[in-house]
Design an enzyme around this catalytic site. Structure first.
Site, PDB file in Angstrom:
ATOM      1  N   LYS A  51       0.842  -1.200   0.000  1.00 47.30           N
ATOM      2  CA  LYS A  51       0.000   0.000   0.000  1.00 47.30           C
ATOM      3  C   LYS A  51       0.876   1.249   0.000  1.00 47.30           C
ATOM      4  CE  LYS A  51      -3.524   2.310   2.761  1.00 47.30           C
ATOM      5  NZ  LYS A  51      -4.473   2.229   3.869  1.00 47.30           N
ATOM      6  N   GLU A 102      -4.807  -6.734  14.662  1.00 42.49           N
ATOM      7  CA  GLU A 102      -4.306  -5.405  14.303  1.00 42.49           C
ATOM      8  C   GLU A 102      -5.464  -4.401  14.395  1.00 42.49           C
ATOM      9  OE1 GLU A 102      -2.445  -4.144  10.319  1.00 42.49           O
ATOM     10  OE2 GLU A 102      -0.683  -4.779  11.436  1.00 42.49           O
ATOM     11  N   HIS A 140      -5.019 -33.238  17.316  1.00 47.17           N
ATOM     12  CA  HIS A 140      -3.882 -34.047  17.756  1.00 47.17           C
ATOM     13  C   HIS A 140      -2.738 -33.188  18.262  1.00 47.17           C
ATOM     14  CE1 HIS A 140      -5.769 -37.725  16.328  1.00 47.17           C
ATOM     15  NE2 HIS A 140      -6.287 -36.915  15.412  1.00 47.17           N
ATOM     16  N   LYS A 188       9.309  -0.603  14.421  1.00 44.59           N
ATOM     17  CA  LYS A 188       9.899  -0.272  13.109  1.00 44.59           C
ATOM     18  C   LYS A 188      10.988   0.777  13.278  1.00 44.59           C
ATOM     19  CE  LYS A 188       5.747  -0.752  10.187  1.00 44.59           C
ATOM     20  NZ  LYS A 188       4.812  -0.018   9.335  1.00 44.59           N
TER      21      LYS A 188
HETATM   22  O1  F6P Z   1       2.196  -4.052   9.969  1.00 40.38           O
HETATM   23  C1  F6P Z   1       1.749  -2.796   9.622  1.00 40.38           C
HETATM   24  C2  F6P Z   1       1.237  -2.710   8.227  1.00 40.38           C
HETATM   25  O2  F6P Z   1       1.060  -1.370   7.943  1.00 40.38           O
HETATM   26  C3  F6P Z   1      -0.061  -3.487   7.982  1.00 40.38           C
HETATM   27  O3  F6P Z   1      -1.170  -2.810   8.421  1.00 40.38           O
HETATM   28  C4  F6P Z   1      -0.002  -3.651   6.505  1.00 40.38           C
HETATM   29  O4  F6P Z   1      -0.906  -4.619   6.059  1.00 40.38           O
HETATM   30  C5  F6P Z   1       1.437  -4.055   6.340  1.00 40.38           C
HETATM   31  O5  F6P Z   1       2.130  -3.264   7.280  1.00 40.38           O
HETATM   32  C6  F6P Z   1       2.009  -3.864   4.962  1.00 40.38           C
HETATM   33  O6  F6P Z   1       1.953  -2.536   4.557  1.00 40.38           O
HETATM   34  P1  F6P Z   1       2.156  -2.123   3.050  1.00 40.38           P
HETATM   35  O7  F6P Z   1       1.084  -2.742   2.239  1.00 40.38           O
HETATM   36  O8  F6P Z   1       2.099  -0.621   3.035  1.00 40.38           O
HETATM   37  O9  F6P Z   1       3.500  -2.620   2.617  1.00 40.38           O
END
Ligand code: F6P
Length: 546
Positions: free
Chosen positions: A212, A360, A391, A511
């Site tokens: 994203k 999340e 199991h 991070k």
């Molecule tokens: O772990 C945090 C996060 O922002 C998630 O919400 C998201 O799905 C993942 O990292 C990956 O983010 P991106 O699609 O921006 O790489």
């Protein structure tokens, strides 16, 4: 961020207080008694919608519980909040965003306006672009740099840009084009990438870089390694990149910076949360695997569940019932987890997918107005497919000291009718739910002639609640319905807890620290030791031994 008027704390709401008093009355009542008092509850406590049947009779509830839980949903403004989501209001208040995964599956005829713009045409334009691309890859029209047909598709992403695509690929493998190989790389651990490509020919491989933000460290590192791996096989010819890399992102600038042709970028929008994105362009690998028609059937399944959630009476509303039941156990019985137990091998990654979706979203410690929550919030979701789990960890669910509400998921039909397997599988679903609810008394054990000393060990206390979900069979449409079901369960829970289910600030601190520590691990000079004594020593030790 807009300021939020102080909210009525959850434990001050009238229905909450009534539920507390009610729990004192029925909290220890056994499911054996519930069924003895109301022998038809197995028929009454059921709901069905869009081909999904929910039996929730093996829960520690009665009519009064349900009435109060529904009242709680009303007092918490569930209907109003649902409408706000569907209408595109900016309900993700900490990020100032609309929450519109429901728009991703809205039919063309609908209109959903965000910031003065109808987003539905844009959604369909991307779907059309994805369909055209998927068809070209599937038919072999899209060829690689050397003219070879694409045989391997590697999705590079993490979190929502990985878990949905992997889960959907595994779930819908039966519907996939079998002469294409699909791999998924997520971890920054180089072994993930190395193993995914070790037997692949770059000339036949297409990378889908799904992110994203297009800034996520893991994904960008893997994407760069993929680029180097491919270029090494193409003699460094940069022109090859356009034929072997496409991007799925909301960040055009970063995609261009990486060197991917913007023509080969599939977009989505900031109103789609990462963990709610498997039905956006993030699902491109799914679409290439199962074809555009099946992908659209999946979207129709999602949409059908959206309509059910938005319109069905609360008392018969599947996500609402399941959401309220999980609040009941989390907050009144101190249950810490929910087990997701699909009796369907194709759903083997479904519990892992739901972990991100649920945790999340609802792993939050403050309410929308910034005050500390008054009760527990998001339970831990976990699970494995049956019968494998039986199991390994079912022992603890049956005889351990913790209360673990379970969701059993089973299907009337299998996609692979092999001998008696399916009846055997389903017999286990019904047996497990029955055993958990009713257990086995000391008298029953004794009557079997078991030695006195062994009796306590063989007793099953029972009274362990579960839902049983039954549906036709795994299909694209059914998968869409199931995912949307749990999305709206999460939404319902979040509304009751008055939290923002759509931000994820909790992932940030780690991070930032990792970026700082990486510099210290790679530095030629001994780091200053700016952390606590534990972290300093671990860094030192790693530097010495790496
Ligand atoms: O772990 C945090 C996060 O922002 C998630 O919400 C998201 O799905 C993942 O990292 C990956 O983010 P991106 O699609 O921006 O790489």
């Amino acid at each position: 961020m807009q300021t939020v008027t102080p909210l009525t704390p959850l434990n001050h709401r009238p229905s909450w207080k009534a539920l507390k008093a009610h729990h004192e009355q029925i909290g220890t009542k056994h499911l054996r008694e519930f069924f003895a008092d109301d022998p038809a509850r197995g028929e009454r406590y059921t709901a069905e919608a869009e081909g999904i049947f929910l039996d929730y009779s093996k829960n520690r509830i009665d009519d009064q519980t349900l009435k109060l839980l529904v009242q709680l949903a009303k007092e918490s403004g569930l209907r109003e909040r649902t409408e706000a989501m569907f209408l595109g209001e900016k309900i993700n208040i900490t990020e100032g965003r609309a929450v519109l995964h429901v728009a991703l599956r809205a039919p063309k005829s609908e209109s959903i306006v965000v910031d003065g713009e109808d987003v539905v045409p844009a959604v369909h334009a991307v779907l059309d672009k994805m369909s055209e691309f998927a068809e070209r890859v599937r038919s072999g029209v899209w060829t690689g740099h050397t003219g070879k047909r694409i045989r391997n598709v590697v999705n590079i992403g993490i979190g929502g840009s990985d878990l949905g695509p992997v889960m959907a690929y595994e779930a819908l493998k039966h519907y996939s084009q079998r002469d294409l190989t699909f791999r998924f790389v997520s971890n920054v651990d180089g072994s993930d990438f190395a193993e995914a490509v070790h037997d692949l020919d770059a000339a036949e491989t297409l990378f889908l870089v799904a992110s994203k933000t297009f800034t996520t460290q893991e994904t960008m590192t893997n994407a760069h390694s993929a680029r180097e791996w491919a270029l090494a096989q193409f003699g460094g010819d940069e022109k090859a990149i356009a034929k072997h890399f496409v991007a799925i992102s909301t960040n055009t600038k970063e995609v261009a910076k990486f060197g991917i042709d913007i023509e080969n970028m599939f977009g989505f929008w900031d109103w789609v949360g990462g963990r709610y994105s498997m039905d956006s362009a993030i699902g491109l690998s799914t679409m290439v695997a199962i074809g555009p028609e099946n992908f659209r059937a999946m979207l129709a399944g999602f949409h059908a569940m959206d309509v059910h959630f938005r319109t069905a009476p609360l008392e018969q509303n599947l996500p609402v019932l399941m959401g309220l039941l999980s609040v009941w156990y989390t907050d009144f019985f101190d249950a810490q987890t929910v087990a997701i137990l699909p009796y369907e091998q194709y759903l083997k990654r479904f519990p892992a997918y739901l972990q991100q979706l649920t945790m999340e979203s609802n792993g939050k410690h403050v309410t929308l107005d910034g005050t500390h929550v008054a009760t527990q919030t998001g339970p831990i979701y976990w699970g494995e497919p049956g019968t494998n789990g039986q199991h390994s960890f079912y022992q603890l669910i049956h005889q351990g000291t913790r209360l673990i509400p379970c969701d059993f998921i089973g299907f009337y039909k299998t996609l692979n009718p092999v001998g008696r397997h399916h009846d055997m599988l389903m017999a286990n679903v019904f047996a497990q739910a029955e055993a958990l609810a009713f257990g086995k008394t000391a008298e029953a054990v004794k009557a079997e002639g078991v030695a006195e000393a062994l009796i306590p060990h063989k007793v099953f206390e029972g009274n362990r609640p579960s839902n049983t979900i039954l549906a036709e069979c795994v299909s694209p449409a059914m998968l869409g319905k199931l995912v949307a079901l749990y999305e709206h369960v999460v939404f319902t829970q979040g509304v009751i807890w008055s939290i923002d289910s759509f931000d994820q600030w909790g992932v940030e601190l780690g991070k930032v620290l990792a970026t700082r520590i990486l510099g210290e691990l790679e530095s030629g000079e001994e780091p200053a030791g700016a952390h606590d004594s534990s972290t300093n020593r671990l860094i030192q030790r790693y530097r010495k031994n790496k």
